[in-house]
Design a protein around this motif. Structure first.
Motif, short mmCIF file in Angstrom:
data_model
loop_
_atom_site.label_atom_id
_atom_site.label_comp_id
_atom_site.label_asym_id
_atom_site.label_seq_id
_atom_site.Cartn_x
_atom_site.Cartn_y
_atom_site.Cartn_z
N UNK A 92 -13.12 9.68 -11.35
CA UNK A 92 -12.94 9.49 -9.91
C UNK A 92 -11.89 10.48 -9.40
N UNK A 93 -10.83 10.64 -10.17
CA UNK A 93 -9.75 11.53 -9.74
C UNK A 93 -10.28 12.97 -9.60
N UNK A 108 0.84 -1.20 0.00
CA UNK A 108 0.00 0.00 0.00
C UNK A 108 0.87 1.24 0.00
N UNK A 109 0.49 2.20 -0.76
CA UNK A 109 1.24 3.47 -0.74
C UNK A 109 0.27 4.63 -0.65
N UNK A 110 0.76 5.67 -0.04
CA UNK A 110 -0.02 6.90 0.09
C UNK A 110 0.36 7.82 -1.06
N UNK A 111 -0.62 8.27 -1.79
CA UNK A 111 -0.32 9.06 -2.98
C UNK A 111 -1.13 10.36 -2.95
N UNK A 112 -0.51 11.48 -3.25
CA UNK A 112 -1.29 12.72 -3.38
C UNK A 112 -2.28 12.56 -4.53
N UNK A 113 -3.49 13.07 -4.34
CA UNK A 113 -4.53 12.87 -5.36
C UNK A 113 -4.09 13.36 -6.73
N UNK A 114 -3.34 14.48 -6.74
CA UNK A 114 -2.90 15.03 -8.04
C UNK A 114 -2.07 14.01 -8.83
#
Lengths: 279, 132
Positions: free
Chosen positions: B38-39, B1-7
Motif C-alpha cells: 500500500x505504501x 488522527x495525525x497527518x503523516x508524510x507517505x515516506x
C-alpha cells in the motif's frame, strides 16, 4: 490625549493616507453596472492579474464557502459567489497586501471569523451564507489598516496591551480616540462597500448599533467571540470580549445549534494553523 | 488522527481519512491498513501525505502536558468574562473538546524535519501541488 482636536487630527492623518481602492475593483464595478459584459468577460478582466487570480481562487476554495467541488476557474467563482463577494475577496486580498510584514495571526483570526460566521449563518438559516463569510473576513479591516498605516500608534497600542493589560479596543481608544471598528467604517464607506457589509465592520463589538442588517452583525459579533474563545489566530490581545445578549436573542441560537457550530469550528479549524492559505 | 508524510508511514497504521485528489476523486478509502505494498502504491500515485489513526504524542505524559498548557490558555482567554454564565458554558464546550483532540493550535514540534508546506486539508497528489 482624548480631546476632540487630537482625535480629529488622527482621523485626518489616517484618511489622507488612505490606501486607494485597487483599480481592478473599479473596473469590475463599472463592467457589472454597464450590463454589457458577460461573466466570462469579467473573469477575463480579473485574470489579467495573475497573482490576484491565484489568490482569488485559493480564497474561493476555502472551507468557509463550503463548495464540495473545487472551484477551478474565475468564471466559476463569479457564478458561484456572485460579483459582490468576488469584489469583497479582491478587496480583502488587497488590504492584507498593504501590510509590509504579513501578519499571519490577524489573517488567521479573520479566516477563523469567516469560517465561524459561515457556520453560525447556516445554523440560524441566514439567507446569504457567502455574505456572512465575507463580512467575517472583513470585520477587522480597521485593524489591518491600522497596522499597515499607523505603525507608531500601533506600537503604543501594543505596549498598552502588553504592559497595562488593556484590551486592544481600549488601547486603540486611549491612543487614537477611536477604535478599529470606526476606522473600518471610514474605509468601507470611502470604498463604497455595500451598507450590509459596513454594519458588521462598524458594530461587531456593539451589535445594537446595527439597523439595516442587525442579524448579520450579530452573526459576526458572535463569530468573533467564538473564534477568540477557541484560541485561533491573533486579534491583538488574548481576551474574549463581552457577549451582547440582544445579539444572541436576535439569532435565536439554541444550545444544540451552538454545539453544532462548536463542532464545525473544531472540524474546520482544529490544528489547522498550516492549512490557512497565506495571503 | 495525525497527518503523516507517505515516506514515513509505518506498517500496520490505519488510514483515518479517505485519500482524495484535489478534484475529489477518492484514491483509497479510510480504514485501510498500511502494508509495504500500500505504501509503495501511495508513493507511485504521488500522494504526499495521508491522515492515519493515532496520536501526535510519543507518550501519555506528553499529551497531558500539552492539554494542561491548552487549558491554561483557554482559562486566560475567558478570564475577563467569568461573570457571564453563557460564555462560561462556551468555555466548557471548548474544554471538553480539547480532551476530544480538538486543539486550536498544533503542538510545537521540537526537532521536526523541515517541512516545505504543511499542505491543504485535502490530501493532494504531487502533480496537483506543483500547479502554480
Amino acid at each position: 490625549m482624548n480631546d476632540h482636536r487630537a482625535e480629529a487630527r488622527k482621523k485626518i492623518q489616517l484618511l489622507k493616507n488612505l490606501p486607494t481602492l485597487p483599480g481592478m475593483i473599479d473596473q469590475i464595478s463599472r463592467a457589472v453596472e454597464s450590463k454589457r459584459f458577460t461573466v466570462a468577460d469579467i473573469g477575463k478582466l480579473i485574470s489579467r492579474d495573475q497573482v490576484l487570480s491565484a489568490k482569488l481562487l485559493k480564497l474561493a476554495n476555502c472551507a468557509f464557502f463550503g463548495f464540495s467541488r473545487k472551484v477551478g476557474s474565475l468564471t466559476q467563482a463569479l457564478v458561484l459567489l456572485g460579483f459582490d463577494v468576488v469584489k469583497g475577496l479582491i478587496l480583502t486580498s488587497s488590504v492584507f497586501d498593504m501590510m509590509k510584514e504579513r501578519d499571519q495571526g490577524l489573517w488567521e483570526h479573520s479566516m477563523g471569523v469567516a469560517t465561524a460566521s459561515s457556520l453560525i449563518a447556516q445554523a440560524v438559516e441566514l439567507p446569504d451564507i457567502e455574505e456572512a463569510s465575507l463580512a467575517g473576513l472583513l470585520h477587522d479591516l480597521g485593524k489591518v489598516v491600522l497596522r499597515a498605516q499607523m505603525t507608531e500608534d500601533m506600537l503604543s497600542i501594543a505596549e498598552l496591551v502588553e504592559v497595562e493589560g488593556f484590551s486592544v479596543r481600549q488601547a486603540e481608544r486611549e491612543v487614537l480616540g477611536f477604535d478599529h471598528s470606526q476606522i473600518g467604517q471610514w474605509l468601507a464607506e470611502s470604498w463604497k462597500l455595500p451598507q450590509e457589509l459596513i454594519e458588521p465592520i462598524r458594530w461587531h463589538h456593539q451589535p445594537e448599533g446595527a439597523h439595516q442588517n442587525p442579524r448579520l452583525t450579530a452573526v459576526v459579533h458572535l463569530a468573533d467571540i467564538m473564534v477568540r474563545g477557541y484560541g485561533y489566530g491573533d486579534g491583538g490581545d488574548p481576551w474574549v470580549p463581552e457577549l451582547d445578549r440582544g445579539a444572541l436573542q436576535l439569532l435565536n441560537l439554541t444550545p444544540q445549534k451552538l454545539e453544532t457550530v462548536v463542532d464545525g469550528i473544531c472540524q474546520q479549524l482544529a490544528g489547522a494553523g498550516g492549512d490557512v492559505p497565506p495571503i | 488522527m495525525i497527518r503523516v508524510p507517505v515516506e514515513e508511514l509505518q506498517e500496520g497504521q490505519i488510514l483515518a481519512q479517505d485519500v482524495t485528489r484535489q478534484d475529489g476523486m477518492v484514491l483509497m478509502s479510510r480504514g485501510k491498513e498500511i502494508t509495504p505494498e500500500i505504501k509503495s502504491l501511495l508513493l507511485r500515485m504521488e500522494v504526499v501525505q495521508v491522515v492515519v489513526e493515532g496520536d501526535q504524542f510519543a507518550s501519555e505524559e506528553e499529551r497531558q502536558a500539552f492539554l494542561a498548557e491548552l487549558e491554561k490558555e483557554l482559562s486566560l482567554r475567558f478570564s475577563r468574562v467569568e461573570d457571564d454564565p453563557l460564555l462560561m458554558g462556551l468555555r466548557e464546550l471548548y474544554r471538553r473538546r480539547l480532551h476530544m483532540g480538538c486543539y486550536p493550535r498544533p503542538r510545537p514540534q521540537p526537532p521536526a524535519p523541515p517541512q516545505e508546506d504543511p499542505g491543504p486539508p485535502v490530501i493532494l497528489a504531487k502533480k496537483d501541488r506543483k500547479k502554480p
